[in-house]
Every structure is written in structure tokens, then in C-alpha cells.
Design an enzyme around this catalytic site. Sequence first.
Site, mmCIF file in Angstrom:
data_model
loop_
_atom_site.group_PDB
_atom_site.id
_atom_site.type_symbol
_atom_site.label_atom_id
_atom_site.label_comp_id
_atom_site.label_asym_id
_atom_site.label_seq_id
_atom_site.Cartn_x
_atom_site.Cartn_y
_atom_site.Cartn_z
ATOM 1 N N ASP A 127 8.499 17.650 19.001
ATOM 2 C CA ASP A 127 9.285 17.897 20.216
ATOM 3 C C ASP A 127 8.469 17.733 21.495
ATOM 4 O O ASP A 127 8.983 17.916 22.600
ATOM 5 C CB ASP A 127 9.928 19.291 20.178
ATOM 6 C CG ASP A 127 8.907 20.430 20.097
ATOM 7 O OD1 ASP A 127 7.713 20.193 20.379
ATOM 8 O OD2 ASP A 127 9.304 21.547 19.748
ATOM 9 N N LYS A 143 11.708 22.788 23.639
ATOM 10 C CA LYS A 143 11.963 23.873 22.699
ATOM 11 C C LYS A 143 13.180 24.695 23.115
ATOM 12 O O LYS A 143 13.840 25.316 22.281
ATOM 13 C CB LYS A 143 10.742 24.794 22.599
ATOM 14 C CG LYS A 143 9.514 24.128 21.988
ATOM 15 C CD LYS A 143 8.369 25.113 21.865
ATOM 16 C CE LYS A 143 7.132 24.464 21.260
ATOM 17 N NZ LYS A 143 7.319 24.013 19.884
ATOM 18 N N ASN A 166 3.273 18.117 17.797
ATOM 19 C CA ASN A 166 4.645 18.558 17.557
ATOM 20 C C ASN A 166 5.610 17.420 17.853
ATOM 21 O O ASN A 166 5.446 16.700 18.849
ATOM 22 C CB ASN A 166 4.990 19.748 18.455
ATOM 23 C CG ASN A 166 4.287 21.030 18.042
ATOM 24 O OD1 ASN A 166 3.634 21.074 17.005
ATOM 25 N ND2 ASN A 166 4.425 22.055 18.846
#
Length: 296
Positions: A30, A177, A28
Amino acid sequence: GDLYAALEGSGTLDKLLADGIKYMFVSNSDNLGAVMDLTLLTHFAESDSPFMMECADRTVNDKKGGHLAVRNADSQLILREAAMCPDEDEDEFQDISKHKFFNTNNLWIRLDKLREYMDSHDGIIPLPMISNKKTVNPKDESSTPVFQLETAMGAAIECFTGASAIVVPRDRFAPVKKCSDLLLLRSDAYAVVDGKIVLAEGVDSAPQMGLDSKKYKLVQSLEKACPNGTPSLAETTKFTVKGFVEFDAGNKFVGEVKIVNGSGVTKALPPGTYDGCTVDISANAISVTGGTITFC
């Protein structure tokens, strides 16, 4: 989950193979802890596994995230996401003593094996569909409710015979997130060492974070909450905030701390060390339950 269709549809998978590239690492965007690790690459190459998932020990912070499981019918590794879990099974799903490892979504994939599998399945990876409840406007919870249909790229672990998983240190999973994650990573609980974001020296595990999701849903809200720097969280085990609170670089939290502001207006927390206490700043006078406060 669109990763595999994108690799196929864009021709990137065939181009990578034509260039002699055999292994792919994907994560990911992030996840600030997901960096190339040659030790893991060597292990993956020597294992001859077609697909490897990096997992980490599950904590209370991860109880709602996808976890690794073994399918009873054929002992195949599979990924279970919260949205795939029936309501009546939610407590079992979140039991970290039963489901001990969660998916960091750091994945290692043999591209030749991916090509073979897609060729034998009409050019697709058949992933389970996930239905998530959302609103049309994510900034407005009263806007029209909708269902978002998606697939998880980690769920491909169930497609490959011989797929494997490896438990990695927690510092390979540092996602941003939510505002809770961003506040934690900005704090002294983490440090940057050799270009990697890792837990700071002396911090054994990241504290459990619980910022008020309605008050701190957007980054702009967090920026307004920390106009004069980020509070110290290095010695915190659990940090909970209810209502909108303005913090200061002079705030230090130790142990389990809860800050409550039920006034409906922003309240500033005075600089000081808050140790194992619940602090209510709703009224003009600060109310403290348990623990101690040492004001600067």
C-alpha cells in the site's frame, strides 16, 4: 513478519540465491512511494550492511507509527511499534522530538546474510510478538473483541549485526491505510512525476489529516463524500473533519481548517476557499470561527 517464514517455507530464498540474486528490496504493497531506486541499491551494496531500513523524519502524522531506536544494552538498532509500548510510556513514544525517525517499511536485505542467520537459528527469524486489539468484524466496532497476534518484518533489524538505516525523502512513503491517506493522495497535494507519486510542486510537507474515523472508515464512505471531485489540499497544513460532510472539487482549504457536522445527517459544504477557520454546518446556517471563507 511472515515474510521470512514464507521465503524459507516456499523454497523461494534458496531459489533466489541459486539464481545468483544477492539483494532484495521489499515494501508494503500500500506504499505508493516505494519504487526501485538504483542510488539506494548502490549505497546498500557498497555499505556491506546485511539489512538496511529506509526511515523518514517523523511528523505528527506518524507519531503512532513504529520508530527506530537504539537498544541501550548493545547499541543495536531496533524497531519499536505502538502495540509494544506500555500505556504509561505512550506520551514518550509519540514524542517526535525524542524519537525522530519512523520506519517506512522499505527494507533492503542481503539474501546470503539472511540465509546464514536462518541457518544458525533453526530456520527462523525470532521476531518480537505484537498484540493488537481488534474486533471480529472490522466494520462493526460492537462485535466480539479479539487480540490479533502478529510480527513486523522491519523488526528483523535487531537480528543483524551491522544493520543500518538511511533517512530518505518523504515521497518514498505514500501509504494508503486510511481514508485520510486516500483523500490526501487523490488531492492536488500530490502529483505523479515519472511514474512516482511525489508531493506537488510548492508543497513542502503533507498536511496533517484527521477525517472522522467512525464516519470515514471504509472507502465507500469516502466515495460518497466526494461525488463531484476531490477538494484542494495543496495549501493546507492541518485538515480535520467531524461528522459526515459532502465535499466538492470547488472546495479549497488553506492553512488549518476544521469542518464540523454534528447533525447526524450528511451536509454538503458549499464551494469556496476556507482559510484558517473552523466551520460548523450542523445547523441550517453555517457558523464560522476565525479565518475567512470566500464562496465561489
